[in-house]
Design a protein around this motif. Structure first.
Motif, PDB file in Angstrom:
ATOM      1  N   ARG A 129       2.461 -14.609   1.817  1.00  0.00           N
ATOM      2  CA  ARG A 129       1.643 -12.679   2.737  1.00  0.00           C
ATOM      3  C   ARG A 129       2.708 -11.883   1.090  1.00  0.00           C
ATOM      4  O   ARG A 129       2.508 -10.579   1.406  1.00  0.00           O
ATOM      5  N   ASP A 144       1.992   0.469   3.069  1.00  0.00           N
ATOM      6  CA  ASP A 144       1.009  -0.707   3.887  1.00  0.00           C
ATOM      7  C   ASP A 144       0.298  -1.573   2.904  1.00  0.00           C
ATOM      8  O   ASP A 144      -0.606  -2.672   3.054  1.00  0.00           O
ATOM      9  N   THR A 147       0.384  -5.153   5.534  1.00  0.00           N
ATOM     10  CA  THR A 147      -0.931  -4.529   6.151  1.00  0.00           C
ATOM     11  C   THR A 147      -2.251  -5.079   5.096  1.00  0.00           C
ATOM     12  O   THR A 147      -3.205  -6.258   5.709  1.00  0.00           O
ATOM     13  N   LEU A 148      -2.204  -4.717   3.896  1.00  0.00           N
ATOM     14  CA  LEU A 148      -3.445  -5.522   3.055  1.00  0.00           C
ATOM     15  C   LEU A 148      -3.393  -6.466   3.020  1.00  0.00           C
ATOM     16  O   LEU A 148      -3.957  -7.145   2.333  1.00  0.00           O
ATOM     17  N   HIS A 151      -4.511  -8.793   5.533  1.00  0.00           N
ATOM     18  CA  HIS A 151      -5.987  -8.233   5.091  1.00  0.00           C
ATOM     19  C   HIS A 151      -6.575  -9.929   4.262  1.00  0.00           C
ATOM     20  O   HIS A 151      -7.274 -10.831   4.555  1.00  0.00           O
ATOM     21  N   VAL A 152      -5.884  -9.988   3.246  1.00  0.00           N
ATOM     22  CA  VAL A 152      -6.252 -10.373   2.272  1.00  0.00           C
ATOM     23  C   VAL A 152      -6.346 -12.236   2.698  1.00  0.00           C
ATOM     24  O   VAL A 152      -7.267 -12.771   2.193  1.00  0.00           O
ATOM     25  N   MET A 154      -6.169 -13.096   5.502  1.00  0.00           N
ATOM     26  CA  MET A 154      -7.555 -12.984   7.131  1.00  0.00           C
ATOM     27  C   MET A 154      -8.521 -13.593   6.396  1.00  0.00           C
ATOM     28  O   MET A 154      -9.492 -14.015   6.684  1.00  0.00           O
ATOM     29  N   ARG A 155      -9.465 -12.341   5.673  1.00  0.00           N
ATOM     30  CA  ARG A 155     -11.117 -12.582   4.500  1.00  0.00           C
ATOM     31  C   ARG A 155     -10.724 -14.094   3.409  1.00  0.00           C
ATOM     32  O   ARG A 155     -11.618 -14.718   3.986  1.00  0.00           O
ATOM     33  N   TRP A 182     -13.826  -4.728  -2.929  1.00  0.00           N
ATOM     34  CA  TRP A 182     -12.852  -4.327  -1.345  1.00  0.00           C
ATOM     35  C   TRP A 182     -11.345  -3.807  -2.913  1.00  0.00           C
ATOM     36  O   TRP A 182     -10.366  -2.524  -2.203  1.00  0.00           O
ATOM     37  N   GLN A 186      -8.379  -0.244  -2.783  1.00  0.00           N
ATOM     38  CA  GLN A 186      -7.344   0.204  -2.766  1.00  0.00           C
ATOM     39  C   GLN A 186      -6.847   0.753  -3.516  1.00  0.00           C
ATOM     40  O   GLN A 186      -5.407   1.281  -3.281  1.00  0.00           O
TER      41      GLN A 186
END
Length: 199
Positions: A129, A144, A147-148, A151-152, A154-155, A182, A186
């Protein structure tokens, strides 16, 4: 073989067995058998399975730091570094389809067991992270970045979980391609490549 080399071999075997069979399902005897040590010699190096677990987590942390450092040196652009992370899913797809993500499976099992080492195992996710957040910040997304990064993570964890369930290589490749598209989106508008239509 020196005592240090034997200890390293025990940790490597335990790491593999914890990943393939789970921490709880792997016994001292299983590890000793794979290493080729008697129980007495085994106890010389480790007194408990929890000691081995701690050593496995520390080895994974060291290996992960080395991998991330190598990506930092090999890829100049932050987007390329993030892409290296995403493509782990393809590079390790055979293992992932068979056993899941090694970080995710260990963290999930230790959390279910409410094991004392569950927070130590989660440091592996924290390492990814923080590293991903630094890359997004370098990409121009300081506000952000964390947050990004989540997201990576999580995916990638979602893809690993479904890949284990369905054993579908095409699914992994499609999802990685989608994550890369994606990622391209960004980048701040000013840094994206511009394609001009011919007159």
């Amino acid at each position: 073989m020196s005592a240090s080399e034997t200890r390293q071999q025990i940790v490597a075997v335990a790491d593999r067995l914890f990943y393939e069979h789970g921490y709880e399902a792997t016994s001292f005897a299983d590890i000793a058998k794979d290493v080729g040590l008697s129980r007495g010699n085994f106890y010389y190096h480790f007194k408990s399975k929890d000691e081995i677990l701690h050593a496995v987590i520390e080895q994974r942390m060291a290996a992960t730091r080395a991998l991330l450092d190598a990506w930092e040196q090999d890829a100049e652009a932050p987007a390329d570094r993030i892409r290296r992370f995403v493509r782990i899913l393809i590079a390790n797809q055979t293992k992932i389809m068979a056993h899941g993500c090694p970080v995710g499976t260990l963290c999930n099992e230790l959390a279910k067991l409410d094991h004392a080492a569950k927070d130590d195992a989660a440091r592996l996710f924290t390492l990814f992270r923080s590293w991903l957040a630094r890359q997004f910040a370098a990409l121009g997304r300081e506000a952000d970045a964390d947050t990004l990064a989540l997201h990576v993570l999580m995916r990638s964890q979602g893809v690993a979980t479904l890949a284990t369930a369905f054993h579908d290589e095409d699914f992994i490749r499609r999802e990685v391609a989608d994550m890369e598209a994606w990622l391209q989106a960004q980048r701040p508008l000013a840094s994206r490549p511009h394609f001009h239509q011919p007159a």
